[in-house]
Design an enzyme around this catalytic site. Structure first.
Site, PDB file in Angstrom:
ATOM      1  N   PRO A 167       1.044  -1.248  -0.013  1.00  0.00           N
ATOM      2  CG  PRO A 167      -0.179  -1.062   2.043  1.00  0.00           C
ATOM      3  CD  PRO A 167       0.723  -2.203   1.157  1.00  0.00           C
ATOM      4  N   GLY A 221       3.885   3.272   5.115  1.00  0.00           N
ATOM      5  CA  GLY A 221       4.853   2.871   6.096  1.00  0.00           C
ATOM      6  C   GLY A 221       5.623   1.622   5.838  1.00  0.00           C
ATOM      7  CB  SER A 276       4.712   2.005  -1.503  1.00  0.00           C
ATOM      8  OG  SER A 276       4.694   3.126  -1.576  1.00  0.00           O
ATOM      9  CB  SER A 277       8.756   5.787  -1.992  1.00  0.00           C
ATOM     10  OG  SER A 277       9.168   5.511  -0.805  1.00  0.00           O
ATOM     11  CG  ASP A 336      12.412   3.376   4.154  1.00  0.00           C
ATOM     12  OD1 ASP A 336      12.828   3.321   5.345  1.00  0.00           O
ATOM     13  OD2 ASP A 336      11.217   3.853   3.689  1.00  0.00           O
TER      14      ASP A 336
END
Ligand SMILES: Nc1ncnc2c1ncn2[C@@H]1O[C@H](COP(=O)(O)OP(=O)(O)OP(=O)(O)O)[C@@H](O)[C@H]1O
Ligand SMILES: C[C@@](O)(CCO)CC(=O)[O-]
Ligand SMILES: [Mg+2]
EC number: 2.7.1.36
Length: 350
Positions: free
Chosen positions: A112, A116, A119-120, A164
């Site tokens: 989604p 959090g 995804s990016s 991330d």
């Protein structure tokens, strides 16, 4: 056609504080973004983003990013999507020394958006990997992680850590402190994710913490205390046997640290009523601990529970849209087989 996928992640501990040089431990999870890339004859970029809104959309534009696409979706949405894809394309062109390369790109994701779960980062990592391989260049996973970081950093106006992107590229549990990024051993932790259906704006939330930290010494101390939690947590992980199921005491100790971390993130203003309600539902169901994950504001919480109780309780919680078990992904970015011509009309089999 060249296809790559990369995983999303949850933060065991340390989001936000990692932006200011404290360590963080994100863990890749088995939910992936998949990017399929075909090189074009011209320098245009055509993007089909299937999961960006319920219906998805397709846009085509020339290499010059001022030439904005003409599509029937809100321009904010297009700009948001194009930011990460553009940045990934720029990194791939630079890595392959092919400034005019054009691509047809298709993004599909199980992660989604803005919730959090990274995804990016997953889209950028998979996008750079697929586009460079399509141009005949094989990047090491370290270089891929570095380029993905630079892409996120540019899109997020400097409000990004390496956490991330490194986690998505490498898979597994990782430890990131400034530029020092490494994989760490971790047992299979029983993560349960609750999703409120919403999203938070990463740039805005990071900026909010930044200004609190500049205004109040105690907010700066709070950020440092998150770093202390991470240091405590990583020594617990280092003492555990990664090959066996985690001991109950380890889960209890990690859970207590997760609860503490959530409290500090809440104090820094990045939680929300729905995230707090899901955190409490998880705790009351017997989870060892629960916290928001990622930038916050809305989106997902992560809890530790080896039993089905937390997931069941979350599913009965009004604020929770979806609850699922998230297995640790140990693989990171990976090359996927190109689909056959029936599932992708423009695709040629590899
Ligand atoms: N399937 C997708 N297709 C195209 N763009 C995507 C897709 N998934 C994510 N993105 C891009 O990533 C953006 C969301 O990134 P953002 O950093 O705000 O949240 P996140 O990465 O999901 O969560 P966090 O950074 O808190 O872990 C979207 O606005 C979009 O630009
Ligand atoms: C909030 C943050 O720490 C994590 C977002 O997933 C921002 C970052 O590290 O880039
Ligand atoms: Mg992100």
């Amino acid at each position: 056609m060249t296809v790559s996928s990369a995983p999303g992640k949850v933060y065991l501990f340390g989001e936000h504080a990692v932006v200011y040089g404290e360590p963080a431990v994100p863990c890749a999870i088995e939910r992936r973004a998949t990017v399929a890339v075909d090189a074009r004859e011209d320098d245009h970029i055509r993007v089909e983003a299937r999961d960006l809104s319920l219906d998805g959309f397709t846009v085509e534009y020339a290499g010059d990013t001022d030439d904005r696409p003409d599509v029937d979706v809100p321009s904010g949405l297009v700009d948001a999507a194009m930011g990460y894809i553009d940045a990934a394309v720029e990194q791939a062109r630079d890595a392959a020394d092919a400034p005019d390369a054009g691509f047809d790109i298709r993004v599909e994701s199980e992660i989604p958006l803005g919730a959090g779960l990274g995804s990016s980062a997953a889209v950028v990592v998979a996008g750079i990997d697929a586009a460079t391989r399509e141009l005949g260049v094989e990047l090491s996973s370290e270089e891929l992680a570095d380029r993905a970081y630079r892409a996120e950093y540019d899109v997020q106006d400097g409000q990004a850590s390496r956490a991330d992107t490194f986690c998505s590229a490498m898979g597994g549990a990782v430890r990131v402190e400034g530029d020092d990024c490494r994989r760490i051993d971790a047992p299979n932790l029983p993560f349960v994710v609750g999703f409120d259906g919403g999203a938070g704006d990463t740039g805005e939330l990071v900026a909010g913490v930044r200004s609190l930290r500049e205004e109040y010494g105690f907010a700066a101390d709070t950020v440092e205390s998150i770093g202390d939690i991470v240091r405590e947590g990583e020594s617990l992980l280092a003492a555990a046997d990664p090959a066996s199921d985690p001991e109950p005491e380890l889960l209890a100790d990690l859970g207590r640290l997760m609860d503490f971390d959530h409290g500090l993130l809440e104090a820094l203003g990045v939680s929300s009523r729905t995230l707090d309600n899901m955190v409490w539902a998880a705790r009351e169901a017997g989870a060892h601990g629960a916290k928001l994950t990622g930038a916050g504001g809305g989106g997902c919480i992560v809890a530790l529970d080896e039993t089905p109780e937390t997931r069941t309780a979350l599913r009965y919680t009004a604020e929770c849209r979806d609850a699922f078990r998230a297995e640790l992904d140990r693989e990171g970015v990976r090359a996927e087989k190109a689909p056959n011509a029936t599932s992708a009309p423009n695709a040629e089999a590899e």
